[in-house]
Design a protein around this motif. Sequence first.
Motif, PDB file in Angstrom:
ATOM      1  N   UNK A  35       0.776  -1.253   0.000  1.00  0.00           N
ATOM      2  CA  UNK A  35       0.000   0.000   0.000  1.00  0.00           C
ATOM      3  C   UNK A  35       0.799   1.290   0.000  1.00  0.00           C
ATOM      4  N   UNK A  36       2.050   1.325   0.505  1.00  0.00           N
ATOM      5  CA  UNK A  36       2.792   2.582   0.550  1.00  0.00           C
ATOM      6  C   UNK A  36       3.703   2.790  -0.652  1.00  0.00           C
ATOM      7  N   UNK A  37       3.678   1.881  -1.598  1.00  0.00           N
ATOM      8  CA  UNK A  37       4.402   2.147  -2.835  1.00  0.00           C
ATOM      9  C   UNK A  37       3.632   3.188  -3.652  1.00  0.00           C
ATOM     10  N   UNK A  38       4.368   4.033  -4.336  1.00  0.00           N
ATOM     11  CA  UNK A  38       3.720   5.122  -5.072  1.00  0.00           C
ATOM     12  C   UNK A  38       2.903   4.619  -6.258  1.00  0.00           C
ATOM     13  N   UNK A  39       3.142   3.385  -6.677  1.00  0.00           N
ATOM     14  CA  UNK A  39       2.375   2.818  -7.779  1.00  0.00           C
ATOM     15  C   UNK A  39       1.062   2.200  -7.318  1.00  0.00           C
ATOM     16  N   UNK A  40       0.850   2.114  -5.999  1.00  0.00           N
ATOM     17  CA  UNK A  40      -0.378   1.510  -5.478  1.00  0.00           C
ATOM     18  C   UNK A  40      -1.525   2.505  -5.620  1.00  0.00           C
ATOM     19  N   UNK A  41      -2.672   2.108  -6.205  1.00  0.00           N
ATOM     20  CA  UNK A  41      -3.783   3.045  -6.407  1.00  0.00           C
ATOM     21  C   UNK A  41      -4.299   3.608  -5.088  1.00  0.00           C
ATOM     22  N   UNK A  42      -4.622   4.904  -5.072  1.00  0.00           N
ATOM     23  CA  UNK A  42      -5.098   5.542  -3.850  1.00  0.00           C
ATOM     24  C   UNK A  42      -6.405   4.935  -3.370  1.00  0.00           C
ATOM     25  N   UNK A  43      -7.276   4.539  -4.283  1.00  0.00           N
ATOM     26  CA  UNK A  43      -8.556   3.950  -3.922  1.00  0.00           C
ATOM     27  C   UNK A  43      -8.501   2.424  -3.910  1.00  0.00           C
ATOM     28  N   UNK A  44      -7.309   1.863  -4.088  1.00  0.00           N
ATOM     29  CA  UNK A  44      -7.192   0.410  -4.110  1.00  0.00           C
ATOM     30  C   UNK A  44      -7.470  -0.153  -5.495  1.00  0.00           C
ATOM     31  N   UNK A  45      -6.982  -1.350  -5.751  1.00  0.00           N
ATOM     32  CA  UNK A  45      -7.187  -1.990  -7.045  1.00  0.00           C
ATOM     33  C   UNK A  45      -8.413  -2.903  -6.976  1.00  0.00           C
ATOM     34  N   UNK A  46      -8.599  -3.731  -7.996  1.00  0.00           N
ATOM     35  CA  UNK A  46      -9.754  -4.624  -8.034  1.00  0.00           C
ATOM     36  C   UNK A  46      -9.737  -5.593  -6.855  1.00  0.00           C
ATOM     37  N   UNK A  52      -8.530  -5.092  -3.862  1.00  0.00           N
ATOM     38  CA  UNK A  52      -8.922  -4.388  -2.643  1.00  0.00           C
ATOM     39  C   UNK A  52     -10.416  -4.109  -2.621  1.00  0.00           C
ATOM     40  N   UNK A  53     -10.982  -3.749  -3.776  1.00  0.00           N
ATOM     41  CA  UNK A  53     -12.400  -3.391  -3.828  1.00  0.00           C
ATOM     42  C   UNK A  53     -13.311  -4.581  -3.521  1.00  0.00           C
ATOM     43  N   UNK A  54     -12.864  -5.793  -3.870  1.00  0.00           N
ATOM     44  CA  UNK A  54     -13.716  -6.973  -3.711  1.00  0.00           C
ATOM     45  C   UNK A  54     -13.179  -7.936  -2.661  1.00  0.00           C
ATOM     46  N   UNK A  55     -12.246  -7.492  -1.818  1.00  0.00           N
ATOM     47  CA  UNK A  55     -11.556  -8.423  -0.921  1.00  0.00           C
ATOM     48  C   UNK A  55     -12.529  -9.174  -0.005  1.00  0.00           C
ATOM     49  N   UNK A  56     -13.354  -8.461   0.750  1.00  0.00           N
ATOM     50  CA  UNK A  56     -14.236  -9.126   1.721  1.00  0.00           C
ATOM     51  C   UNK A  56     -15.339  -9.920   1.018  1.00  0.00           C
ATOM     52  N   UNK A  57     -15.856  -9.390  -0.084  1.00  0.00           N
ATOM     53  CA  UNK A  57     -16.901 -10.113  -0.808  1.00  0.00           C
ATOM     54  C   UNK A  57     -16.360 -11.437  -1.336  1.00  0.00           C
ATOM     55  N   UNK A  73     -22.175  -6.197  -4.325  1.00  0.00           N
ATOM     56  CA  UNK A  73     -21.497  -4.951  -4.652  1.00  0.00           C
ATOM     57  C   UNK A  73     -20.135  -4.879  -3.989  1.00  0.00           C
ATOM     58  N   UNK A  74     -19.306  -3.916  -4.384  1.00  0.00           N
ATOM     59  CA  UNK A  74     -17.940  -3.838  -3.851  1.00  0.00           C
ATOM     60  C   UNK A  74     -17.915  -3.480  -2.374  1.00  0.00           C
ATOM     61  N   UNK A  75     -16.833  -3.848  -1.713  1.00  0.00           N
ATOM     62  CA  UNK A  75     -16.665  -3.540  -0.296  1.00  0.00           C
ATOM     63  C   UNK A  75     -16.611  -2.034  -0.090  1.00  0.00           C
ATOM     64  N   UNK A  76     -17.249  -1.550   0.973  1.00  0.00           N
ATOM     65  CA  UNK A  76     -17.227  -0.137   1.300  1.00  0.00           C
ATOM     66  C   UNK A  76     -15.903   0.180   1.984  1.00  0.00           C
ATOM     67  N   UNK A  77     -14.970   0.810   1.271  1.00  0.00           N
ATOM     68  CA  UNK A  77     -13.640   1.072   1.792  1.00  0.00           C
ATOM     69  C   UNK A  77     -13.606   2.261   2.746  1.00  0.00           C
ATOM     70  N   UNK A  78     -14.549   3.208   2.581  1.00  0.00           N
ATOM     71  CA  UNK A  78     -14.576   4.395   3.426  1.00  0.00           C
ATOM     72  C   UNK A  78     -15.909   4.458   4.163  1.00  0.00           C
ATOM     73  N   UNK A  79     -15.966   4.081   5.438  1.00  0.00           N
ATOM     74  CA  UNK A  79     -17.242   4.062   6.161  1.00  0.00           C
ATOM     75  C   UNK A  79     -17.840   5.444   6.359  1.00  0.00           C
ATOM     76  N   UNK A  80     -17.050   6.510   6.182  1.00  0.00           N
ATOM     77  CA  UNK A  80     -17.561   7.867   6.359  1.00  0.00           C
ATOM     78  C   UNK A  80     -18.055   8.478   5.040  1.00  0.00           C
TER      79      UNK A  80
END
Length: 268
Positions: free
Chosen positions: A171-182, A184-189, A202-209
Motif C-alpha cells: 500500500x505505501x508504494x507510489x504505484x499503489x492506487x489511492x482507492x485500491x485496485x480490483x 482491494x475493492x472486492x476483498x471481503x466479498x 457490490x464492492x466492499x465499502x472502503x470508506x465508512x464515512x
Amino acid sequence: MRRYTPKDDVQAKPYYTDRYWVAPQVAKSDVSEDEVFAADLAAIKAKFDVSEAYIQVEQMVVYIKPEDNYGVLELLRDELGYTQLSELSAIDWLAEKGQFEVFYQMLSMSKRKRLRIKMFIDENEAVNSVEKLFRSADWSEREMFDMFGIKLNNHPFPKRILMPDDWEGWPLRKTYPLQGDEFAAWYEVDKIFGKEYRDIIGPELRDPAEVNRYDTTRFARLGHEVPKGTDISEGETKKNLDYQEEGGVFMISKFHEEKSVVIEDRDR
C-alpha cells in the motif's frame, strides 16, 4: 517587510523557471563543523565504507552500503553511545532510481545528538534485520515489509502487521492506487461469499464515512425522499418539505406561491 513583486502581465513573468516546481531542500553543512559528529563519522569510516555524510537540521546523515547496516548500528550502540533506535522505514524511489531508500533514526541521550543512517537497496533486495540489536525494530521492520514489500533477513517473525496475510500489493508504494485496485475493492466479498456474489452484494465499502448522494439504500435527505433502493443516477426530482421537528417546535411548511405556514408546538 516583504518585497513587492510587480503583478503586471504575471502570466508572461512566472515566479520560477522550472517546468515543474521543485521543493527547496534544507541547507546542508559539513560534518567537520561539529566536533562530536566528526568523531562519530571517523569511527564509522574506520570500519565501514561511507558514500556520503553531512549535517542537516542539526543531525548527521550518513549513507552506507546495505550489507553493512547491522554492523554500523552495532557500532553506534556499543561504542558511540547511540542506544536508541527511534524510527526506521523506507522511501519509494522506484520510479526515479529503481531503488528504495531505507533509513534508521538513532538517538544518543548522553551526547544529546541524533544521527540518521541511510542506504539504497534494489526492489527485490533483502536487508539484514536489526531486531536483535533493538527490540523496537521488530514491528517497524514488519511494517516496512507490509507496506513496501522489503524482505528481511533473520527476522524472528517476518509477517504482515497491518494488512491481512493474503493481501496482494504494497500500500505505501507510489504505484499503489489511492482507492485500491480490483483485489482491494472486492476483498471481503470474494473472501466471505465468493466472486460469484459480486453482482449481488457490490464492492466492499472502503470508506465508512463516505456519503454517496446517489445511495438511496443507506441515506435519505429531506426534500429528496424516494423509495428505498430507487435508482437516481439519471437525476432526481425535488419534493416539497412536508414537516420537520426541531428544538421542540413542530413546524409545517407549505410551498405555495412562496408562502409558508408555521404552526408551533401543538401543546401550546
